[in-house]
Design an enzyme around this catalytic site. Structure first.
Site, PDB file in Angstrom:
ATOM      1  N   GLU A   1      31.580 -18.029 -10.957  1.00 19.11           N
ATOM      2  CA  GLU A   1      31.061 -18.066  -9.590  1.00 19.11           C
ATOM      3  C   GLU A   1      31.133 -19.476  -9.044  1.00 19.11           C
ATOM      4  O   GLU A   1      30.986 -20.452  -9.788  1.00 19.11           O
ATOM      5  CB  GLU A   1      29.578 -17.667  -9.594  1.00 19.11           C
ATOM      6  CG  GLU A   1      29.330 -16.242  -9.250  1.00 19.11           C
ATOM      7  CD  GLU A   1      27.850 -15.893  -9.288  1.00 19.11           C
ATOM      8  OE1 GLU A   1      27.581 -14.697  -9.409  1.00 19.11           O
ATOM      9  OE2 GLU A   1      26.977 -16.781  -9.195  1.00 19.11           O
TER      10      GLU A   1
ATOM     11  N   HIS B   1      16.559 -22.364 -15.475  1.00 20.96           N
ATOM     12  CA  HIS B   1      16.749 -21.025 -14.912  1.00 20.96           C
ATOM     13  C   HIS B   1      15.579 -20.089 -15.178  1.00 20.96           C
ATOM     14  O   HIS B   1      15.704 -18.886 -15.020  1.00 20.96           O
ATOM     15  CB  HIS B   1      18.051 -20.388 -15.415  1.00 20.96           C
ATOM     16  CG  HIS B   1      19.244 -21.286 -15.236  1.00 20.96           C
ATOM     17  ND1 HIS B   1      19.661 -21.706 -13.993  1.00 20.96           N
ATOM     18  CD2 HIS B   1      20.071 -21.854 -16.127  1.00 20.96           C
ATOM     19  CE1 HIS B   1      20.711 -22.508 -14.150  1.00 20.96           C
ATOM     20  NE2 HIS B   1      20.974 -22.621 -15.421  1.00 20.96           N
TER      21      HIS B   1
ATOM     22  N   ARG C   1      13.312  -3.129 -11.780  1.00 21.84           N
ATOM     23  CA  ARG C   1      11.982  -2.972 -12.383  1.00 21.84           C
ATOM     24  C   ARG C   1      10.985  -3.714 -11.512  1.00 21.84           C
ATOM     25  O   ARG C   1      11.362  -4.385 -10.558  1.00 21.84           O
ATOM     26  CB  ARG C   1      11.983  -3.595 -13.773  1.00 21.84           C
ATOM     27  CG  ARG C   1      12.470  -5.044 -13.694  1.00 21.84           C
ATOM     28  CD  ARG C   1      12.320  -5.800 -14.974  1.00 21.84           C
ATOM     29  NE  ARG C   1      13.249  -6.922 -15.058  1.00 21.84           N
ATOM     30  CZ  ARG C   1      13.044  -8.141 -14.579  1.00 21.84           C
ATOM     31  NH1 ARG C   1      11.910  -8.425 -13.950  1.00 21.84           N
ATOM     32  NH2 ARG C   1      13.947  -9.085 -14.694  1.00 21.84           N
TER      33      ARG C   1
HETATM   34  P1  ADP Z   1      11.369 -12.120 -13.348  1.00 23.33           P
HETATM   35  O1  ADP Z   1      12.827 -12.283 -13.089  1.00 23.33           O
HETATM   36  O2  ADP Z   1      10.903 -10.722 -13.527  1.00 23.33           O
HETATM   37  O3  ADP Z   1      10.512 -12.858 -12.418  1.00 23.33           O
HETATM   38  P2  ADP Z   1      11.926 -13.567 -15.702  1.00 23.33           P
HETATM   39  O4  ADP Z   1      13.259 -13.847 -15.117  1.00 23.33           O
HETATM   40  O5  ADP Z   1      11.145 -14.684 -16.276  1.00 23.33           O
HETATM   41  O6  ADP Z   1      11.013 -12.807 -14.683  1.00 23.33           O
HETATM   42  O7  ADP Z   1      12.078 -12.505 -16.820  1.00 23.33           O
HETATM   43  C1  ADP Z   1      12.697 -11.334 -16.505  1.00 23.33           C
HETATM   44  C2  ADP Z   1      12.622 -10.425 -17.672  1.00 23.33           C
HETATM   45  O8  ADP Z   1      13.414 -10.917 -18.721  1.00 23.33           O
HETATM   46  C3  ADP Z   1      11.247 -10.237 -18.172  1.00 23.33           C
HETATM   47  O9  ADP Z   1      11.142  -8.871 -18.439  1.00 23.33           O
HETATM   48  C4  ADP Z   1      11.171 -11.040 -19.437  1.00 23.33           C
HETATM   49  O10 ADP Z   1      10.389 -10.363 -20.399  1.00 23.33           O
HETATM   50  C5  ADP Z   1      12.620 -11.095 -19.867  1.00 23.33           C
HETATM   51  N1  ADP Z   1      12.991 -12.407 -20.344  1.00 23.33           N
HETATM   52  C6  ADP Z   1      12.739 -13.591 -19.757  1.00 23.33           C
HETATM   53  N2  ADP Z   1      13.233 -14.599 -20.467  1.00 23.33           N
HETATM   54  C7  ADP Z   1      13.817 -14.051 -21.548  1.00 23.33           C
HETATM   55  C8  ADP Z   1      14.518 -14.582 -22.686  1.00 23.33           C
HETATM   56  N3  ADP Z   1      14.693 -15.873 -22.849  1.00 23.33           N
HETATM   57  N4  ADP Z   1      14.988 -13.711 -23.599  1.00 23.33           N
HETATM   58  C9  ADP Z   1      14.791 -12.393 -23.441  1.00 23.33           C
HETATM   59  N5  ADP Z   1      14.138 -11.844 -22.413  1.00 23.33           N
HETATM   60  C10 ADP Z   1      13.666 -12.649 -21.470  1.00 23.33           C
HETATM   61  P1  ADP Z   2      19.603 -14.139 -14.963  1.00 22.61           P
HETATM   62  O1  ADP Z   2      20.078 -12.750 -15.214  1.00 22.61           O
HETATM   63  O2  ADP Z   2      19.670 -14.965 -16.186  1.00 22.61           O
HETATM   64  O3  ADP Z   2      18.312 -14.142 -14.236  1.00 22.61           O
HETATM   65  P2  ADP Z   2      20.851 -14.953 -12.465  1.00 22.61           P
HETATM   66  O4  ADP Z   2      22.207 -14.552 -12.064  1.00 22.61           O
HETATM   67  O5  ADP Z   2      19.721 -14.256 -11.785  1.00 22.61           O
HETATM   68  O6  ADP Z   2      20.735 -14.790 -14.036  1.00 22.61           O
HETATM   69  O7  ADP Z   2      20.701 -16.512 -12.280  1.00 22.61           O
HETATM   70  C1  ADP Z   2      19.576 -17.212 -12.786  1.00 22.61           C
HETATM   71  C2  ADP Z   2      19.387 -18.511 -12.031  1.00 22.61           C
HETATM   72  O8  ADP Z   2      20.559 -19.331 -12.097  1.00 22.61           O
HETATM   73  C3  ADP Z   2      19.141 -18.355 -10.555  1.00 22.61           C
HETATM   74  O9  ADP Z   2      17.792 -18.109 -10.280  1.00 22.61           O
HETATM   75  C4  ADP Z   2      19.616 -19.695 -10.015  1.00 22.61           C
HETATM   76  O10 ADP Z   2      18.651 -20.678 -10.224  1.00 22.61           O
HETATM   77  C5  ADP Z   2      20.795 -20.044 -10.872  1.00 22.61           C
HETATM   78  N1  ADP Z   2      22.075 -19.587 -10.287  1.00 22.61           N
HETATM   79  C6  ADP Z   2      22.633 -18.376 -10.448  1.00 22.61           C
HETATM   80  N2  ADP Z   2      23.795 -18.275  -9.782  1.00 22.61           N
HETATM   81  C7  ADP Z   2      23.993 -19.459  -9.159  1.00 22.61           C
HETATM   82  C8  ADP Z   2      25.043 -19.998  -8.326  1.00 22.61           C
HETATM   83  N3  ADP Z   2      26.128 -19.302  -8.015  1.00 22.61           N
HETATM   84  N4  ADP Z   2      24.906 -21.258  -7.877  1.00 22.61           N
HETATM   85  C9  ADP Z   2      23.839 -21.997  -8.212  1.00 22.61           C
HETATM   86  N5  ADP Z   2      22.832 -21.559  -9.001  1.00 22.61           N
HETATM   87  C10 ADP Z   2      22.901 -20.300  -9.479  1.00 22.61           C
END
Ligand code: ADP
Ligand code: ADP
Ligand code: MG
Length: 646
Positions: A200, A234, A296
């Site tokens: 990306e 993140h 969720r």
């Molecule tokens: P949300 O996106 O719901 O605000 P998080 O991104 O912190 O919260 O976590 C999303 C989900 O992923 C939660 O269900 C949490 O239990 C799980 N999770 C967060 N961090 C990890 C990790 N490092 N390894 C596995 N599961 C994770």
């Molecule tokens: P996860 O499944 O681990 O939550 P996300 O795709 O939601 O992965 O990305 C997690 C975090 O990474 C975002 O909340 C943001 O802070 C950063 N991020 C993701 N995509 C981008 C992007 N294209 N550019 C900059 N930061 C990003």
């Protein structure tokens, strides 16, 4: 509405779901692992079923056992909470095959959003803006490198099966690409069993803004946005709603895109559409892109509840029970501003290491919502996420809400384990954050300042010292007739791993002078209690030779003169006890050994320090309960001496 539901989760989210069930008169079934047998969610539920084991794989991830528990207890539906089985489409299929209702979206909707590449393709088709990039099947390093050139550096490599920030690498320039790709792929293979990645465009000055959606399987509404830009690696740390600087046009555009996303997959229940936003030049309706959808209830859903007045769990239950969406889009509006801070048992100076320990004391202030799964006395174990609570505040403006957050954090009391409370407090006072100038790099840029430990406050040290000596009670009327000679005593304390000597002189009732490493602090008792050099006393908690002075920041002070028998319970000196929870490093004696007063009997490692446990008197060792390498609770008897012949 259901008569009984089972909650396939633990901790704060299980408790939060039970809260709403109680309000709706719905009976609840908890499930639990062996280590959670006495947990708060078990106590709160009407019925509890043991799943056994400790690790998630042995307990909360055992879909079959959970479905059997629901059937055995007459539950008609299963609420998955977040994490664990909440986004597992095979579990949804199994729940439905067993004739039960899954409180959440269909397996099909979860699958559609399960992989980031497929989800992006689907969203692009539905007319939702997605981050420019490559999300194809060809995974050859040469092609991925060529695609990165096309997209233009910096780029982000993401595991298509990713979550929790795993399998993600930022690449600034072509020469770093190959290594970053290899490490992202190997991390993704280990964590998710799937090495596929997408590439990306890396958005500079990125803000994470997500939209809460709610569907009934056909139609969907949105409940506005949350800003989750305060992240460390993140991972979200503080979330808020609405997003600072949001304009009505952009809110409308994002809300509509999120609703389109939900309706495109026939979404049912609560979900979140996460967008990355370019914050370099203010918020613009054409400056946001779909990242992923979380199918969720989200950890930070309470900030949405606070500004909309909606109980999202109630909606989840009603929609799962077949009711239509409770309200139309036009009925929803935003009132005020809300923040949520995630309170963790973690050692911030040690690099945010997850911590464990027994919560010797835990309390939350009035005026804030605290979602928690633990109580005073509970243990933060290594088996699960070390989150202690979410602290949520609401105010009529962002500024008021932020002030309430600072206050709530300062008034949150945790003793027995290290926490990120001081870090959260520093964030809540951060100048840029206070102005609403947030982006996902804020914490990383200012990390040193945010984790800096202020020099401990002398007044707080003195307060701790007096509390440890038992001198901080109110002077009674009879104290006046005690000896009028000033009473002097010394006490050695450990403050942030440094030894501090206090010379304590009691001059009269309510009048104590203390020299801390040579500096005088006057403790005086007046109508409003003790003051230390004029500063009012702070709440303090003392247990087993450790004083925790609450406030911003919390100060933990240990008494380190083990010779003082008052510190241990056995005033006779028969017992050698652990002054605090810790790890027994070494034991120097065996049953029958003759010891002399002052001999070192064992070493306990606690709070990153080694503490020698000494004999309080001469005697013979009667019993040795401590074993090198074992973890012990505060107050545990480690060694017992034979009773003295009288
Ligand atoms: P949300 O996106 O719901 O605000 P998080 O991104 O912190 O919260 O976590 C999303 C989900 O992923 C939660 O269900 C949490 O239990 C799980 N999770 C967060 N961090 C990890 C990790 N490092 N390894 C596995 N599961 C994770
Ligand atoms: P996860 O499944 O681990 O939550 P996300 O795709 O939601 O992965 O990305 C997690 C975090 O990474 C975002 O909340 C943001 O802070 C950063 N991020 C993701 N995509 C981008 C992007 N294209 N550019 C900059 N930061 C990003
Ligand atoms: Mg995400």
């Amino acid at each position: 509405m259901f008569d009984t539901i089972l909650i396939a989760n633990r901790g704060e989210i299980a408790c939060r779901v039970i809260d709403t069930c109680r309000r709706l008169g719905v009976r609840t079934v908890a499930v639990h692992s062996d280590v959670d047998a006495q947990a708060r969610h078990v106590e709160m539920a009407d019925v509890a079923v043991s799943l056994g084991g400790a690790s998630p794989a042995e307990s909360y991830l055992r879909g079959d056992a959970i479905i059997a528990a629901a059937q055995a207890t007459g539950a008609q539906a299963i609420h998955p909470g977040y994490g664990f089985l909440s986004e597992n489409p095979d579990f949804v299929d199994a729940v439905e095959a067993a004739g039960l209702v899954f409180i959440g979206p269909s397996a099909k909707a979860i699958r559609a959003m399960g992989l980031k590449d497929a989800a992006k393709a689907l969203m692009a088709e539905a007319g939702v803006p997605v981050v420019p990039g490559y999300q194809g099947d060809d995974q050859s390093p040469e092609l991925l490198a060529a695609e990165s050139e096309k997209i233009g550096y910096p780029v982000l490599i993401k595991a298509v099966a990713g979550g929790g920030g795993k399998g993600m690498r930022l690449v600034e320039a072509p020469m770093g690409f190959a290594d970053a790709l290899a490490s992202a792929q190997s991390e993704a293979r280990t964590a998710f069993g799937n090495p596929h990645v997408l590439i990306e465009k890396y958005i500079t000055s990125p803000r994470h803004i997500e939209v809460q959606v709610f569907g009934d399987g056909t139609k969907a509404v949105h409940l506005f946005e949350r800003d989750c830009s305060l992240q460390r690696r993140h991972q979200k740390v503080i979330e808020e709603a609405p997003a600072p600087g949001m304009t009505p046009e952009m809110r409308e555009a994002m809300g509509q895109a999120a609703v389109r996303a939900a309706e495109a997959i026939g979404y049912k229940g609560a979900g979140t559409v996460e967008f990355i936003v370019d914050g370099s030049d203010g918020l613009r309706p054409d400056g946001f892109w779909f990242m992923e959808m979380n199918t969720r209830l989200q950890v930070e859903h309470p900030v949405t509840e606070a500004i909309t007045g909606v109980d999202l769990v109630e909606w989840q239950l009603r929609v799962a029970a077949g009711e239509p969406l409770p309200v139309a889009q036009a009925d929803l509006s935003i009132t005020g501003h809300s923040f949520e801070a995630r309170l963790y048992a973690e050692d911030v100076p040690a690099g945010f290491l997850p911590a464990t320990g027994r919560l010797a004391h835990l309390s939350f202030p009035e005026g804030a919502r605290a979602d928690t799964g633990v109580r005073t006395g509970d243990v933060i174990s290594p088996h699960y996420d070390p989150m202690i609570a979410k602290v949520i505040v609401h105010g009529s403006t962002r500024e008021i809400a932020l002030r309430k957050l600072r206050r709530a954090l300062a008034d949150t009391q945790v003793a027995g384990t290290v926490t990120n409370l001081a870090f959260l407090g520093a964030l809540a006072r951060h100048e840029g954050f206070s102005r609403g100038a947030v982006d996902t790099g804020l914490i990383g840029r200012d990390l040193d300042a945010l984790v800096a430990m202020p020099a401990p406050d002398l007044a707080a040290i003195v307060q701790a010292g007096l509390a440890l000596l038992g001198l901080d009670r109110s002077p009674g009327a009879l104290d006046g007739f005690a000896l009028w000679t000033p009473l002097a005593q010394d006490v050695t304390l450990s403050v942030n791993d440094e030894a501090v000597t206090c010379k304590v002189v009691t001059r009269g009732p309510g009048e104590i002078d203390v020299k801390v490493n040579g500096t005088l602090v006057q403790a005086r008792h007046g109508a409003n209690g003790w003051r230390f050099d004029g500063q009012p006393a702070r709440p303090v908690f003392v247990e087993a030779g450790v004083a925790t002075v609450f406030g911003a920041p919390t100060l933990v002070v240990l008494r380190v003169d083990p010779l003082d028998v008052e510190a241990g319970a056995g005033a006779s000196g028969d017992l050698v006890e652990a002054p605090m929870p810790g790890l027994v490093r070494q034991v120097f004696v065996s049953v029958g050994d003759h010891v002399s007063r002052g001999d070192r009997l064992a070493i306990l490692e606690a709070m990153k320090m080694e503490h020698s446990l000494l004999a309080a008197r001469d005697g013979v060792v009667a019993e040795v309960m401590a074993e090198a390498g074992s973890q012990v609770e505060a107050g545990a008897v480690l060694i017992r001496l034979e009773e003295e012949a009288t």
